[in-house]
Design a protein around this motif. Structure first.
Motif, PDB file in Angstrom:
ATOM      1  N   LYS A  34       0.842  -1.210   0.000  1.00  0.00           N
ATOM      2  CA  LYS A  34       0.000   0.000   0.000  1.00  0.00           C
ATOM      3  C   LYS A  34       0.871   1.252   0.000  1.00  0.00           C
ATOM      4  O   LYS A  34       0.575   2.234  -0.701  1.00  0.00           O
ATOM      5  N   LEU A  35       1.946   1.216   0.791  1.00  0.00           N
ATOM      6  CA  LEU A  35       2.867   2.357   0.820  1.00  0.00           C
ATOM      7  C   LEU A  35       3.564   2.533  -0.525  1.00  0.00           C
ATOM      8  O   LEU A  35       3.745   3.657  -1.008  1.00  0.00           O
ATOM      9  N   ASN A  41       5.262   3.356  -6.579  1.00  0.00           N
ATOM     10  CA  ASN A  41       6.070   2.139  -6.724  1.00  0.00           C
ATOM     11  C   ASN A  41       7.571   2.382  -6.937  1.00  0.00           C
ATOM     12  O   ASN A  41       8.155   1.963  -7.947  1.00  0.00           O
ATOM     13  N   PRO A  42       8.226   3.032  -5.979  1.00  0.00           N
ATOM     14  CA  PRO A  42       9.660   3.303  -6.124  1.00  0.00           C
ATOM     15  C   PRO A  42      10.505   2.034  -6.182  1.00  0.00           C
ATOM     16  O   PRO A  42      11.585   2.032  -6.772  1.00  0.00           O
ATOM     17  N   HIS A  43      10.017   0.945  -5.594  1.00  0.00           N
ATOM     18  CA  HIS A  43      10.785  -0.308  -5.562  1.00  0.00           C
ATOM     19  C   HIS A  43      11.005  -0.899  -6.944  1.00  0.00           C
ATOM     20  O   HIS A  43      11.861  -1.776  -7.120  1.00  0.00           O
ATOM     21  N   GLN A  44      10.261  -0.408  -7.919  1.00  0.00           N
ATOM     22  CA  GLN A  44      10.405  -0.898  -9.288  1.00  0.00           C
ATOM     23  C   GLN A  44      11.331  -0.017 -10.131  1.00  0.00           C
ATOM     24  O   GLN A  44      11.534  -0.278 -11.313  1.00  0.00           O
ATOM     25  N   LYS A  45      11.928   1.002  -9.508  1.00  0.00           N
ATOM     26  CA  LYS A  45      12.677   2.010 -10.264  1.00  0.00           C
ATOM     27  C   LYS A  45      14.188   1.956 -10.052  1.00  0.00           C
ATOM     28  O   LYS A  45      14.901   2.840 -10.510  1.00  0.00           O
ATOM     29  N   ILE A 109       3.707  11.268   3.730  1.00  0.00           N
ATOM     30  CA  ILE A 109       2.901  10.054   3.910  1.00  0.00           C
ATOM     31  C   ILE A 109       2.053  10.060   5.178  1.00  0.00           C
ATOM     32  O   ILE A 109       1.226   9.178   5.369  1.00  0.00           O
ATOM     33  N   LYS A 110       2.254  11.058   6.029  1.00  0.00           N
ATOM     34  CA  LYS A 110       1.550  11.067   7.316  1.00  0.00           C
ATOM     35  C   LYS A 110       0.032  10.949   7.174  1.00  0.00           C
ATOM     36  O   LYS A 110      -0.605  10.221   7.939  1.00  0.00           O
ATOM     37  N   THR A 124      10.207   2.855   7.299  1.00  0.00           N
ATOM     38  CA  THR A 124      11.606   3.116   6.939  1.00  0.00           C
ATOM     39  C   THR A 124      11.982   2.430   5.627  1.00  0.00           C
ATOM     40  O   THR A 124      12.767   2.977   4.843  1.00  0.00           O
ATOM     41  N   VAL A 125      11.431   1.262   5.365  1.00  0.00           N
ATOM     42  CA  VAL A 125      11.662   0.594   4.078  1.00  0.00           C
ATOM     43  C   VAL A 125      11.104   1.457   2.939  1.00  0.00           C
ATOM     44  O   VAL A 125      11.773   1.691   1.924  1.00  0.00           O
ATOM     45  N   ALA A 126       9.895   1.944   3.121  1.00  0.00           N
ATOM     46  CA  ALA A 126       9.281   2.799   2.100  1.00  0.00           C
ATOM     47  C   ALA A 126      10.108   4.069   1.891  1.00  0.00           C
ATOM     48  O   ALA A 126      10.295   4.526   0.754  1.00  0.00           O
TER      49      ALA A 126
END
Length: 405
Positions: A34-35, A41-45, A109-110, A124-126
Motif C-alpha cells: 500500500k505504501l 512504486n519506487p521499488h520498481q525504479k 505520507i503522514k 523506513t523501508v518505504a
C-alpha cells in the motif's frame, strides 16, 4: 514538523521491533505494498541486491556496497537497526540520508499512516526505496529485517539474492527448527533470480534447493574466497567473504563492471566507504577495546573465538542483552576465566542488569553490575592492564550507547 518531532512520531506512534519486540512484527506485505502504491512504486525504479540470513547479512551488505562503490557505481544501502542515528539506515555511497528528506517524507505520507497503520520498519523501508528511486542509484543493496518471506523489503525483484546462513534466532517468529527458519529466509528467492547461499547445513540445503527449483532460480553455493584483504580481518568478515565474492561474480556475469582490485580495495576500506559501525570496532588500542553487535549464539561464538585468540592477557567482557533472548546456549559459550561486567541498554526490551546477573549466577558466572554501559567500560578500563582486552557485546542496543563509538 522538525526533525526531532518527526523522529518522535516514528518512534512513539509506530510499533518498533527494536523497542517493543515481536508485537511490531507484521506477518504480511500488505502495508508495504500500500505504501509502495502511494509512492508510485519506487521499488520498481532501481536495481538491487537482496540479503537475508541469521548472521552476516549486515556485514555482507556493507561489503557488497563498498565493492560496488569502489567500482564507480552510485550505490544505495539499506540496513537496520541503526546504532547512533536514524539516518544510518539509508545511505548512498556511504552518505546518510539527509534529515530534510526524512522530515519531508514523513510529512508526505503522514495522512495515509492513520489509514494504513504501518510499523516503524515498514515506514523506513518505504522511505529508503523512495529515496533510492528519487536519487536514481545505479544499484541498492537491501538487507532484510527479521525473516525474508514476509519481510517488508521483500517487494523488490533483485539482480541477485544472498542468504548468508541460518541459525537459531527469532525462533518465536520464524520457527523453532533450522529448516523452518531456512524456509522463511528463502522467501526472498524470486522467479528466475539467481540466489547465492553463503553456508549450507544438512537441515537447510534441501530447503534452499527445493525453493530455488520451484522458482526456476539458479542456486549458487558460495565457495572459499579467492581474494585478499589487508590488515586484521575480523572473523565475521572472513565467514562472509565467500558469499560476498559469489554475489559480485554473479553481477559481473550479468554485465556489471567490477575488477579484482575493486573487490580488495572495497573490502579493505569497508568502514570508511560505507560507515559500517559496531562490528569488531576498535575503540582504544591500550587496552585493546572492541565493540561488536553480535547477539546470538552463532555470531557470539565466532566473536569470542577471535578475541580469545587475540588476547594475551585478561579478557574483560562487558555484556548486556534483551528480555526475549534464550541465554543458556549463550552462557555455555562464554570465554572461560573472563572478568564479567553485566550491563543493560536503556530501551524497553533490555534485560535488566540485576536479572541478567541472577541468570549468570545460575550458570556459575559472577560479574559486577552496571546500569550504564559506559560506566561498565570505565570500570573495566580502570582494572585492565595494557595487554588485556575489553569486549563490549551482547546487544545492538548496548553497543549503540557506547559514547566513544
Amino acid at each position: 514538523m522538525t526533525y526531532e518531532q518527526t523522529l518522535d512520531f516514528l518512534y512513539s506512534k509506530l510499533p518498533m521491533y527494536q523497542r517493543v519486540g515481536k508485537q511490531a512484527y507484521k506477518k504480511d506485505l500488505t502495508n508495504t505494498l500500500k505504501l509502495m502504491e502511494l509512492l508510485d512504486n519506487p521499488h520498481q525504479k532501481f536495481k538491487s541486491v537482496h540479503i537475508a540470513g541469521t548472521n552476516g547479512k549486515g556485514t555482507s551488505a556493507h561489503g557488497i556496497a563498498a565493492i560496488l562503490q569502489t567500482a564507480g557505481y552510485n550505490v544505495g544501502l539499506y540496513t537496520s537497526p541503526h546504532l547512533k542515528s536514524f539516518t544510518e539506515r539509508i545511505r548512498i555511497n556511504g552518505n546518510e540520508v539527509s534529515k530534510e528528506f526524512v522530515v519531508d517524507f514523513v510529512a508526505r505520507i503522514k495522512p495515509a499512516v492513520e489509514k494504513i497503520q504501518p510499523s516503524f520498519f515498514e515506514i523506513t523501508v518505504a522511505m529508503a526505496f523512495d529515496y533510492f528511486a528519487r536519487e536514481e542509484v545505479d544499484i541498492a543493496v537491501i538487507e532484510t529485517g527479521l525473516g525474508g518471506r514476509l519481510d517488508s523489503t521483500n517487494v523488490i525483484v533483485p539482480e541477485v539474492s544472498l542468504i548468508t546462513n541460518i541459525g537459531y534466532d527469532h525462533m518465536d517468529m520464524l520457527g523453532d527448527t533450522l529448516d523452518k527458519i531456512a524456509a522463511e529466509k528463502a522467501g526472498i528467492i524470486k522467479k528466475h533470480v539467481p540466489v547465492v547461499i553463503g553456508e549450507t547445513l544438512p537441515e537447510t540445503a534441501p530447503v534452499f534447493e527445493q525453493i530455488a527449483e520451484n522458482n526456476e532460480a539458479v542456486l549458487i553455493k558460495a565457495g572459499l574466497p579467492s581474494y585478499k584483504t589487508k590488515g586484521l580481518v575480523p572473523s565475521y568478515l572472513i565467514k562472509n567473504l565467500g558469499g560476498i565474492e559469489s554475489v559480485i561474480n554473479e553481477l559481473v556475469r550479468q554485465g556489471w563492471e567490477v575488477s579484482s582490485d575493486d573487490v580488495s580495495e572495497g573490502l579493505s576500506g569497508i568502514n570508511e566507504l560505507t560507515g559500517l559501525k559496531g562490528r569488531f570496532q576498535i575503540l582504544t588500542d591500550s587496552p585493546l577495546t572492541i565493540a561488536d553487535v553480535s547477539h546470538n549464539v552463532d555470531g557470539l561464538k565466532i566473536l569470542f573465538n577471535q578475541v580469545v585468540a587475540l588476547c594475551s592477557g585478561q579478557l574483560h567482557l562487558v555484556f548486556g542483552t534483551v528480555k526475549d533472548k534464550e541465554l543458556t546456549p549463550i552462557f555455555n559459550i562464554f570465554p572461560k576465566d573472563a572478568s564479567i561486567y553485566w550491563t543493560q541498554s536503556s530501551v524497553p526490551r533490555a534485560l535488566e542488569v540485576e536479572e541478567l546477573a541472577i541468570q549468570g549466577l545460575m550458570h556459575q558466572m559472577e560479574g559486577e553490575c552496571f546500569k550504564d554501559v559506559n560506566e561498565a567500560i570505565k570500570n573495566a578500563t580502570a582494572k585492565a592492564q595494557s595487554n588485556d582486552l575489553i569486549l563490549v557485546t551482547g546487544s545492538t542496543f548496548v553497543v549503540a550507547e557506547v559514547s566513544s563509538l
